[in-house]
Scaffold this motif. Structure first.
Motif, PDB file in Angstrom:
ATOM      1  N   LEU A   1      40.567  47.050  45.847  1.00 40.37           N
ATOM      2  CA  LEU A   1      40.734  45.747  45.191  1.00 40.37           C
ATOM      3  C   LEU A   1      41.836  45.817  44.137  1.00 40.37           C
ATOM      4  CD1 LEU A   1      36.996  44.642  44.834  1.00 40.37           C
ATOM      5  CD2 LEU A   1      38.639  44.045  46.620  1.00 40.37           C
TER       6      LEU A   1
ATOM      7  N   ASN B   1      45.076  43.502  44.031  1.00 46.25           N
ATOM      8  CA  ASN B   1      45.400  42.687  42.853  1.00 46.25           C
ATOM      9  C   ASN B   1      46.814  42.972  42.340  1.00 46.25           C
ATOM     10  OD1 ASN B   1      42.930  41.429  42.893  1.00 46.25           O
ATOM     11  ND2 ASN B   1      41.937  42.958  41.608  1.00 46.25           N
TER      12      ASN B   1
ATOM     13  N   THR C   1      38.667  45.910  51.476  1.00 40.93           N
ATOM     14  CA  THR C   1      39.971  45.394  51.034  1.00 40.93           C
ATOM     15  C   THR C   1      40.512  44.404  52.063  1.00 40.93           C
ATOM     16  OG1 THR C   1      40.318  47.551  50.015  1.00 40.93           O
ATOM     17  CG2 THR C   1      42.227  46.115  50.127  1.00 40.93           C
TER      18      THR C   1
ATOM     19  N   ALA D   1      38.702  41.149  51.476  1.00 38.37           N
ATOM     20  CA  ALA D   1      39.140  40.502  50.231  1.00 38.37           C
ATOM     21  C   ALA D   1      40.536  39.909  50.414  1.00 38.37           C
ATOM     22  CB  ALA D   1      39.130  41.526  49.091  1.00 38.37           C
TER      23      ALA D   1
END
Ligand code: NAD
Length: 458
Positions: free
Chosen positions: A323, A327, A15, A18
């Protein structure tokens, strides 16, 4: 935007990367080595041992393939050294990724100061406060134990301890025939241990398809692993010669197994004591931190992902939950609606026994329990050209589909490379495919994937 991520396992570090790739400033806090349970005491070291066991079995059966060798011997210190080298190499890879210019990696113990501030006691004893817009907690789980006499005795070991054994136990008793129990049973049986597995439930792998579990049990029993199901372990008694008697109830009879080491493999529990959730009023239960579909806790700026939330304790589940949280943040924290295309209900699971087992989606039993009319399509690896050529014909595949429209609801298999094969089924299910769609796709011959197509055609 700034995010603080606590815990550097597959939930935390993936994470972090990302988020940084999206231009977010990340502080990643780790109390232990990079990679968490998965890399340091879970998936990766056990897979290194599984590979050694596989090489050993290949040497043992070399004459079946017309290769004459001497009886192979296990150099256990080298086996463990190789496992450590594999872990070290991968840890170096993660350390390299974490050198991202937007990631600050801090080694230390974090606690909540307020809903946006984390206090970190660094390794040198100094303290620092980090403020951010959001906090993601990914502090993982710990091996669980049974509240029975003798469970804490020296020599009764966890899945972490077994990874640093100095020698191969002559007799190994494993409490619990879940994923961890069966993987270690398989590995240590290959290494030459006399292995007994005691399982409380009526079948091994209670969360898997019953049919598959029964067949896998037979396959493992044929390899010399003794598996007692419906066996409730009551006590571990240390004996004067340093061994143990593990006492269990089966059919109202108290029975015992003598072992040199006892592996406690009765599940893992979320590490709720890893951080001061209560001080911030974050809701938890015994099963883990409570989160919504976006992995958000009741404190809006704080998310929790991975084993700490209970449920499916799988490395890849943690990553995709991380993720999802990211998001949701990027989408501005909507109260409802889709923030991404990730389907957190569709998570494949694999067991690295020999042969491997894997599953995705609903079991036949689950369909029955939910009153869903399903059909089951089956095939066998013994009819698959590639599996037979490989000398690994033991295995089975079951596809569960909706009786009305043929939509694939689940797949359960064991056999060579089952852990890799399951992804074809996951992809079909991800796209809402039917048995007809599967049967119509040309598969290359001879390949193991044809087992799946054979089931769809059956
Ligand atoms: P598990 O929950 O899969 O299995 C624990 C087993 O112990 C169950 O079968 C349970 O019935 C049994 N048990 C409980 N009390 C008992 C008793 N008194 N006597 C005998 N048996 C008893 O847990 P695990 O195997 O310890 O694994 C922990 C977690 O780690 C799981 O969530 C698992 O999915 C995950 N994990 C995954 C992998 C992988 O994906 N390959 C590998 C290892 C671990």
């Amino acid at each position: 935007m700034r995010i603080t991520i606590i815990g550097a396992g597959p939930g935390g570090y993936e994470t972090a990367l990302a988020a940084a790739n999206k231009g977010i400033e990340v502080t990643l806090v780790s109390a232990g080595p990079l990679g968490g349970t998965c890399l340091n005491e879970g998936c990766i070291p056990t897979k290194a041992l599984c590979r050694t066991a596989e090489v050993l079995e290949n040497c043992r059966h070399a004459s079946d393939f017309g290769i004459l060798t001497e009886e192979p011997k296990v150099d256990f210190p080298r086996v463990m050294q190789r496992k450590d080298e594999v872990v070290e190499q991968l840890r170096g890879g993660i350390a390299f990724l974490m050198k991202h210019k937007l990631i600050t990696l801090l080694y230390g113990k974090a606690s909540f100061k307020d809903a946006h501030t984390v206090r970190i006691v660094l390794e040198d004893g100094t303290e620092t406060d980090v403020e951010s817009d959001y906090i993601i907690v990914a502090t993982g789980s710990q091996p669980a134990s049974l509240p029975i006499p003798g469970a804490d005795a020296e020599g009764v070991i966890t899945s972490t301890d077994i990874l640093s054994l100095g020698s191969i136990p002559e007799r190994l008793c494993i409490i619990g025939a879940g994923v961890i129990g069966l993987e270690f049973a398989s590995v240590f049986r290959s290494f030459g241990s006399e292995v007994t597995v005691l399982e409380y439930c009526r079948e091994v792998l209670p969360r898997f398809d019953t049919d598959l579990a029964k067949r896998l049990k037979q396959s493992l029993s044929k390899k010399g692993i003794s598996i007692e199901t419906s066996a409730e372990v009551k006590e571990v008694v240390p004996l004067v010669d340093g061994s143990f008697e593990v006492r269990y109830m089966k059919k109202d009879n108290l029975q015992g197994v003598i072992a040199d080491k006892v592996l406690m493999a009765v599940g893992r529990r979320p590490a709720l004591e890893s951080i001061n959730f209560a001080d911030l009023g974050i809701e938890t239960t015994r099963r883990g931190v409570c989160v919504n579909a976006y992995m958000q806790t009741n404190v809006p700026s704080v998310y929790a992902v991975g084993d700490i939330t209970g449920g499916m304790m799988l490395a890849h589940a943690a990553t995709f939950q991380g993720l999802r949280a990211l998001n949701h943040i990027l989408a501005g924290q909507p109260a409802e609606g889709k923030v991404d295309a990730i389907d957190l209900e569709l998570v494949p699971a694999a067991v690295f026994t020999s042969p491997e087992a894997a599953m995705v989606g609903m079991t036949e039993d689950q369909c029955k329990a939910e009153g869903r009319d399903c059909i089951c399509k089956k095939s066998f690896f013994r009819a698959n050209g590639k599996a037979v050529s490989m000398g690994e014909p033991d295995g089975y595949c079951k596809i569960v589909a909706d009786a009305a429209d043929g939509r694939i609801l689940g797949c359960h298999l064991f056999g060579p490379h089952a852990a890799d094969l399951i992804h074809e089924m996951t992809a079909w299910m991800n796209k809402g495919a039917t048995l007809g769609d599967m049967a119509a796709m040309v598969h290359a011959h001879p390949t193991l994937d044809e087992v799946l197509q054979a089931a769809a055609h059956s």
